[in-house]
Motif scaffolding. Structure first.
Motif, PDB file in Angstrom:
ATOM      1  N   UNK A   1       0.845  -1.184   0.000  1.00 14.03           N
ATOM      2  CA  UNK A   1       0.000   0.000   0.000  1.00 14.03           C
ATOM      3  C   UNK A   1       0.889   1.246   0.000  1.00 14.03           C
ATOM      4  N   UNK A   2       0.562   2.173  -0.872  1.00 19.35           N
ATOM      5  CA  UNK A   2       1.305   3.432  -0.945  1.00 19.35           C
ATOM      6  C   UNK A   2       0.787   4.360   0.149  1.00 19.35           C
ATOM      7  N   UNK A   3       1.706   4.949   0.882  1.00 16.20           N
ATOM      8  CA  UNK A   3       1.363   5.806   2.022  1.00 16.20           C
ATOM      9  C   UNK A   3       1.553   7.273   1.682  1.00 16.20           C
ATOM     10  N   UNK A   4       0.860   8.107   2.415  1.00 13.16           N
ATOM     11  CA  UNK A   4       0.990   9.543   2.336  1.00 13.16           C
ATOM     12  C   UNK A   4       1.305  10.039   3.747  1.00 13.16           C
ATOM     13  N   UNK A   5       2.106  11.097   3.837  1.00 16.03           N
ATOM     14  CA  UNK A   5       2.388  11.709   5.131  1.00 16.03           C
ATOM     15  C   UNK A   5       1.815  13.119   5.104  1.00 16.03           C
ATOM     16  N   UNK A   6       1.008  13.413   6.104  1.00 14.46           N
ATOM     17  CA  UNK A   6       0.316  14.688   6.198  1.00 14.46           C
ATOM     18  C   UNK A   6       0.714  15.364   7.495  1.00 14.46           C
ATOM     19  N   UNK A   7       0.980  16.657   7.411  1.00 17.42           N
ATOM     20  CA  UNK A   7       1.219  17.449   8.617  1.00 17.42           C
ATOM     21  C   UNK A   7      -0.045  18.245   8.900  1.00 17.42           C
ATOM     22  N   UNK A   8      -0.585  18.095  10.096  1.00 20.72           N
ATOM     23  CA  UNK A   8      -1.700  18.919  10.542  1.00 20.72           C
ATOM     24  C   UNK A   8      -1.061  20.036  11.353  1.00 20.72           C
ATOM     25  N   UNK A   9      -1.132  21.246  10.813  1.00 16.05           N
ATOM     26  CA  UNK A   9      -0.441  22.398  11.396  1.00 16.05           C
ATOM     27  C   UNK A   9      -1.460  23.416  11.867  1.00 16.05           C
ATOM     28  N   UNK A  10      -1.406  23.710  13.142  1.00 17.14           N
ATOM     29  CA  UNK A  10      -2.326  24.695  13.702  1.00 17.14           C
ATOM     30  C   UNK A  10      -1.656  25.503  14.794  1.00 17.14           C
ATOM     31  N   UNK A  11      -2.362  26.465  15.281  1.00 18.32           N
ATOM     32  CA  UNK A  11      -1.844  27.336  16.331  1.00 18.32           C
ATOM     33  C   UNK A  11      -1.489  26.543  17.584  1.00 18.32           C
ATOM     34  N   UNK A  12      -2.290  25.536  17.888  1.00 14.79           N
ATOM     35  CA  UNK A  12      -2.102  24.789  19.129  1.00 14.79           C
ATOM     36  C   UNK A  12      -1.187  23.575  19.011  1.00 14.79           C
ATOM     37  N   UNK A  13      -1.031  23.035  17.807  1.00 11.88           N
ATOM     38  CA  UNK A  13      -0.209  21.822  17.705  1.00 11.88           C
ATOM     39  C   UNK A  13       0.209  21.537  16.267  1.00 11.88           C
ATOM     40  N   UNK A  18      -0.020   9.415   8.905  1.00 13.43           N
ATOM     41  CA  UNK A  18       0.278   8.613   7.732  1.00 13.43           C
ATOM     42  C   UNK A  18      -0.893   7.672   7.466  1.00 13.43           C
ATOM     43  N   UNK A  19      -1.152   7.459   6.195  1.00 15.98           N
ATOM     44  CA  UNK A  19      -2.254   6.594   5.813  1.00 15.98           C
ATOM     45  C   UNK A  19      -2.221   6.338   4.321  1.00 15.98           C
ATOM     46  N   UNK A  20      -3.309   5.779   3.817  1.00 12.05           N
ATOM     47  CA  UNK A  20      -3.410   5.446   2.395  1.00 12.05           C
ATOM     48  C   UNK A  20      -3.320   6.708   1.547  1.00 12.05           C
ATOM     49  N   UNK A  21      -2.522   6.615   0.479  1.00  8.13           N
ATOM     50  CA  UNK A  21      -2.310   7.747  -0.423  1.00  8.13           C
ATOM     51  C   UNK A  21      -3.634   8.238  -0.991  1.00  8.13           C
TER      52      UNK A  21
END
Length: 81
Positions: A1-13, A18-21
């Motif tokens: 399975x091809x993975x994707x990496x996502x950054x959740x960027x916000x004021x607090x954190x 990582x999950x399915x592309x």
């Protein structure tokens, strides 16, 4: 399975997931769905992960990510390296 990496960027954190592309359009739909179910924006990463079978990974600024979700502006973009 091809993975994707996502950054959740916000004021607090900042959280890495990582999950399915998926495409940017699909990611936007997933984000809006999770946001609608979130009572406090700092819980978004947890809701998103449970809803869409993503997994949180330890934050590391050296990891190249595929997409950033900016929770302050609701913007989703691909960073340039």
């Amino acid at each position: 399975m091809i993975k994707v990496i996502i950054e959740v960027d916000g004021y607090l954190n900042q959280v890495l997931l990582t999950g399915r592309k998926c495409s940017k359009k699909e990611l936007k739909q997933k984000y809006l769905q999770a946001k609608a179910l979130t009572t406090h924006i700092k819980d978004l990463a947890n809701v998103f992960s449970r809803l869409h079978n993503f997994e949180q990974i330890p934050y590391d600024s050296e990891i190249q990510i595929d997409f950033v979700i900016d929770t302050d502006t609701d913007r989703i973009y691909s960073p340039s390296y």
